[in-house]
Design a protein around this motif. Sequence first.
Motif, PDB file in Angstrom:
ATOM      1  N   SER A 125     -26.042  -3.030 -19.322  1.00 52.17           N
ATOM      2  CA  SER A 125     -24.684  -2.528 -19.573  1.00 52.17           C
ATOM      3  C   SER A 125     -24.438  -2.110 -21.023  1.00 52.17           C
ATOM      4  CB  SER A 125     -23.643  -3.562 -19.151  1.00 52.17           C
ATOM      5  OG  SER A 125     -23.659  -3.740 -17.770  1.00 52.17           O
ATOM      6  N   PRO A 126     -24.923  -2.873 -22.005  1.00 52.20           N
ATOM      7  CA  PRO A 126     -24.666  -2.464 -23.393  1.00 52.20           C
ATOM      8  C   PRO A 126     -25.289  -1.109 -23.759  1.00 52.20           C
ATOM      9  CG  PRO A 126     -25.280  -4.765 -23.330  1.00 52.20           C
ATOM     10  CD  PRO A 126     -25.507  -4.206 -21.945  1.00 52.20           C
ATOM     11  N   TRP A 127     -26.261  -0.658 -22.999  1.00 53.26           N
ATOM     12  CA  TRP A 127     -26.904   0.625 -23.309  1.00 53.26           C
ATOM     13  C   TRP A 127     -26.456   1.740 -22.379  1.00 53.26           C
ATOM     14  CZ3 TRP A 127     -29.236  -4.075 -23.891  1.00 53.26           C
ATOM     15  CH2 TRP A 127     -29.617  -4.377 -25.194  1.00 53.26           C
ATOM     16  N   PRO A 158     -10.478  -4.390 -20.051  1.00 49.49           N
ATOM     17  CA  PRO A 158     -10.131  -3.099 -20.650  1.00 49.49           C
ATOM     18  C   PRO A 158     -11.315  -2.489 -21.390  1.00 49.49           C
ATOM     19  CG  PRO A 158      -9.141  -4.889 -21.883  1.00 49.49           C
ATOM     20  CD  PRO A 158      -9.787  -5.496 -20.676  1.00 49.49           C
ATOM     21  N   ASP A 159     -11.503  -1.206 -21.194  1.00 48.67           N
ATOM     22  CA  ASP A 159     -12.594  -0.453 -21.826  1.00 48.67           C
ATOM     23  C   ASP A 159     -13.966  -1.057 -21.548  1.00 48.67           C
ATOM     24  OD1 ASP A 159     -11.021   1.567 -22.841  1.00 48.67           O
ATOM     25  OD2 ASP A 159     -10.623   0.484 -24.709  1.00 48.67           O
ATOM     26  N   TYR A 160     -14.109  -1.724 -20.401  1.00 48.30           N
ATOM     27  CA  TYR A 160     -15.391  -2.304 -19.973  1.00 48.30           C
ATOM     28  C   TYR A 160     -15.951  -3.282 -20.996  1.00 48.30           C
ATOM     29  CZ  TYR A 160     -14.948   1.595 -16.768  1.00 48.30           C
ATOM     30  OH  TYR A 160     -14.471   2.485 -15.847  1.00 48.30           O
ATOM     31  N   GLU A 161     -15.083  -4.068 -21.616  1.00 46.50           N
ATOM     32  CA  GLU A 161     -15.489  -5.096 -22.571  1.00 46.50           C
ATOM     33  C   GLU A 161     -14.643  -6.345 -22.346  1.00 46.50           C
ATOM     34  OE1 GLU A 161     -15.280  -3.815 -26.626  1.00 46.50           O
ATOM     35  OE2 GLU A 161     -16.788  -2.262 -26.348  1.00 46.50           O
ATOM     36  N   VAL A 162     -15.273  -7.512 -22.434  1.00 46.91           N
ATOM     37  CA  VAL A 162     -14.560  -8.780 -22.323  1.00 46.91           C
ATOM     38  C   VAL A 162     -14.045  -9.142 -23.708  1.00 46.91           C
ATOM     39  CG1 VAL A 162     -14.773 -11.215 -21.739  1.00 46.91           C
ATOM     40  CG2 VAL A 162     -15.994  -9.507 -20.382  1.00 46.91           C
ATOM     41  N   ALA A 163     -12.754  -9.358 -23.824  1.00 53.11           N
ATOM     42  CA  ALA A 163     -12.142  -9.653 -25.122  1.00 53.11           C
ATOM     43  C   ALA A 163     -12.501 -11.047 -25.610  1.00 53.11           C
ATOM     44  CB  ALA A 163     -10.626  -9.520 -25.000  1.00 53.11           C
ATOM     45  N   GLY A 164     -12.444 -11.204 -26.935  1.00 54.80           N
ATOM     46  CA  GLY A 164     -12.627 -12.514 -27.539  1.00 54.80           C
ATOM     47  C   GLY A 164     -14.057 -12.872 -27.890  1.00 54.80           C
ATOM     48  N   ILE A 165     -14.994 -11.973 -27.676  1.00 51.50           N
ATOM     49  CA  ILE A 165     -16.399 -12.237 -28.008  1.00 51.50           C
ATOM     50  C   ILE A 165     -16.767 -11.342 -29.183  1.00 51.50           C
ATOM     51  CG2 ILE A 165     -18.775 -12.159 -27.159  1.00 51.50           C
ATOM     52  CD1 ILE A 165     -17.609 -12.656 -24.353  1.00 51.50           C
ATOM     53  N   PRO A 166     -17.322 -11.902 -30.246  1.00 53.57           N
ATOM     54  CA  PRO A 166     -17.568 -11.103 -31.451  1.00 53.57           C
ATOM     55  C   PRO A 166     -18.718 -10.091 -31.346  1.00 53.57           C
ATOM     56  CG  PRO A 166     -18.295 -13.364 -31.781  1.00 53.57           C
ATOM     57  CD  PRO A 166     -17.612 -13.314 -30.445  1.00 53.57           C
ATOM     58  N   TRP A 167     -19.642 -10.250 -30.426  1.00 51.34           N
ATOM     59  CA  TRP A 167     -20.796  -9.360 -30.343  1.00 51.34           C
ATOM     60  C   TRP A 167     -20.587  -8.317 -29.254  1.00 51.34           C
ATOM     61  CZ3 TRP A 167     -21.312 -14.730 -29.886  1.00 51.34           C
ATOM     62  CH2 TRP A 167     -21.636 -15.361 -31.080  1.00 51.34           C
ATOM     63  N   THR A 168     -20.686  -7.043 -29.620  1.00 48.99           N
ATOM     64  CA  THR A 168     -20.428  -5.939 -28.690  1.00 48.99           C
ATOM     65  C   THR A 168     -21.344  -5.993 -27.480  1.00 48.99           C
ATOM     66  OG1 THR A 168     -19.695  -4.558 -30.517  1.00 48.99           O
ATOM     67  CG2 THR A 168     -20.267  -3.437 -28.489  1.00 48.99           C
ATOM     68  N   ALA A 169     -22.639  -6.182 -27.702  1.00 43.71           N
ATOM     69  CA  ALA A 169     -23.586  -6.201 -26.580  1.00 43.71           C
ATOM     70  C   ALA A 169     -23.241  -7.290 -25.568  1.00 43.71           C
ATOM     71  CB  ALA A 169     -25.008  -6.393 -27.097  1.00 43.71           C
ATOM     72  N   VAL A 170     -22.801  -8.444 -26.044  1.00 42.61           N
ATOM     73  CA  VAL A 170     -22.433  -9.542 -25.145  1.00 42.61           C
ATOM     74  C   VAL A 170     -21.128  -9.222 -24.425  1.00 42.61           C
ATOM     75  CG1 VAL A 170     -21.854 -12.005 -25.017  1.00 42.61           C
ATOM     76  CG2 VAL A 170     -23.673 -11.227 -26.543  1.00 42.61           C
ATOM     77  N   ARG A 171     -20.157  -8.634 -25.132  1.00 46.53           N
ATOM     78  CA  ARG A 171     -18.876  -8.254 -24.500  1.00 46.53           C
ATOM     79  C   ARG A 171     -19.105  -7.283 -23.348  1.00 46.53           C
ATOM     80  NH1 ARG A 171     -16.597  -7.237 -29.938  1.00 46.53           N
ATOM     81  NH2 ARG A 171     -16.921  -5.053 -29.455  1.00 46.53           N
ATOM     82  N   VAL A 172     -19.930  -6.261 -23.601  1.00 48.39           N
ATOM     83  CA  VAL A 172     -20.181  -5.239 -22.586  1.00 48.39           C
ATOM     84  C   VAL A 172     -21.077  -5.789 -21.478  1.00 48.39           C
ATOM     85  CG1 VAL A 172     -21.176  -2.958 -22.195  1.00 48.39           C
ATOM     86  CG2 VAL A 172     -19.816  -3.378 -24.235  1.00 48.39           C
ATOM     87  N   GLY A 173     -22.100  -6.556 -21.842  1.00 46.40           N
ATOM     88  CA  GLY A 173     -22.988  -7.145 -20.844  1.00 46.40           C
ATOM     89  C   GLY A 173     -22.260  -8.073 -19.898  1.00 46.40           C
ATOM     90  N   LEU A 174     -21.383  -8.891 -20.453  1.00 43.45           N
ATOM     91  CA  LEU A 174     -20.601  -9.800 -19.621  1.00 43.45           C
ATOM     92  C   LEU A 174     -19.670  -9.021 -18.689  1.00 43.45           C
ATOM     93  CD1 LEU A 174     -20.011 -12.714 -18.934  1.00 43.45           C
ATOM     94  CD2 LEU A 174     -18.358 -12.770 -20.800  1.00 43.45           C
ATOM     95  N   ALA A 175     -19.110  -7.931 -19.167  1.00 43.77           N
ATOM     96  CA  ALA A 175     -18.278  -7.079 -18.302  1.00 43.77           C
ATOM     97  C   ALA A 175     -19.107  -6.526 -17.147  1.00 43.77           C
ATOM     98  CB  ALA A 175     -17.660  -5.947 -19.109  1.00 43.77           C
ATOM     99  N   GLY A 176     -20.351  -6.135 -17.423  1.00 46.90           N
ATOM    100  CA  GLY A 176     -21.238  -5.648 -16.369  1.00 46.90           C
ATOM    101  C   GLY A 176     -21.543  -6.719 -15.337  1.00 46.90           C
ATOM    102  N   VAL A 177     -21.789  -7.934 -15.799  1.00 42.57           N
ATOM    103  CA  VAL A 177     -22.069  -9.052 -14.889  1.00 42.57           C
ATOM    104  C   VAL A 177     -20.840  -9.365 -14.039  1.00 42.57           C
ATOM    105  CG1 VAL A 177     -22.563 -11.530 -14.790  1.00 42.57           C
ATOM    106  CG2 VAL A 177     -23.866 -10.060 -16.321  1.00 42.57           C
ATOM    107  N   ILE A 178     -19.672  -9.379 -14.660  1.00 41.17           N
ATOM    108  CA  ILE A 178     -18.435  -9.650 -13.914  1.00 41.17           C
ATOM    109  C   ILE A 178     -18.197  -8.565 -12.865  1.00 41.17           C
ATOM    110  CG2 ILE A 178     -15.910  -9.774 -14.117  1.00 41.17           C
ATOM    111  CD1 ILE A 178     -16.394 -11.138 -16.870  1.00 41.17           C
ATOM    112  N   GLY A 179     -18.377  -7.310 -13.254  1.00 43.90           N
ATOM    113  CA  GLY A 179     -18.189  -6.210 -12.297  1.00 43.90           C
ATOM    114  C   GLY A 179     -19.161  -6.284 -11.135  1.00 43.90           C
ATOM    115  N   ALA A 180     -20.428  -6.563 -11.414  1.00 44.62           N
ATOM    116  CA  ALA A 180     -21.423  -6.690 -10.347  1.00 44.62           C
ATOM    117  C   ALA A 180     -21.109  -7.894  -9.459  1.00 44.62           C
ATOM    118  CB  ALA A 180     -22.824  -6.812 -10.948  1.00 44.62           C
ATOM    119  N   GLY A 181     -20.652  -8.972 -10.067  1.00 45.30           N
ATOM    120  CA  GLY A 181     -20.279 -10.153  -9.286  1.00 45.30           C
ATOM    121  C   GLY A 181     -19.099  -9.892  -8.360  1.00 45.30           C
ATOM    122  N   ILE A 182     -18.110  -9.196  -8.876  1.00 45.90           N
ATOM    123  CA  ILE A 182     -16.947  -8.846  -8.041  1.00 45.90           C
ATOM    124  C   ILE A 182     -17.376  -7.971  -6.873  1.00 45.90           C
ATOM    125  CG2 ILE A 182     -14.793  -7.505  -8.002  1.00 45.90           C
ATOM    126  CD1 ILE A 182     -14.312  -8.565 -10.889  1.00 45.90           C
TER     127      ILE A 182
END
Length: 116
Positions: free
Chosen positions: A28-30, A61-85
Amino acid sequence: MSEFQITGSKSKWIVLLVVTLVIAGLLSPWASPHPDGLERVAEDHGFIDQAGAVHEWAPIPDYEVAGIPWTAVRVGLAGVIGAGIMAVVLWASMKGLASRRGKANAQSYGDGARQL
């Protein structure tokens, strides 16, 4: 056996789910940084500046999980959440369809036996 099954091997489904979530989290981050869909049309036709703020209740919002300082982790976690849903939605849909089909087969054959 009165339950309709898509496959008898739960371990295959678990492995597929884990692989899907890992790939979603790692790739997801890439994903392409270029806009897609309506955002691309808005840029092409010059009305992108008229967009309002993202709704405060937007879950990701914007395919990123808020509150996480690292962009790759914010976007990756959003990808995992979306796939899980999506996995939960597909599982629930298939379970509902299989249940209806099993009931229809039981009614069609009278004694609950299924024809192969």
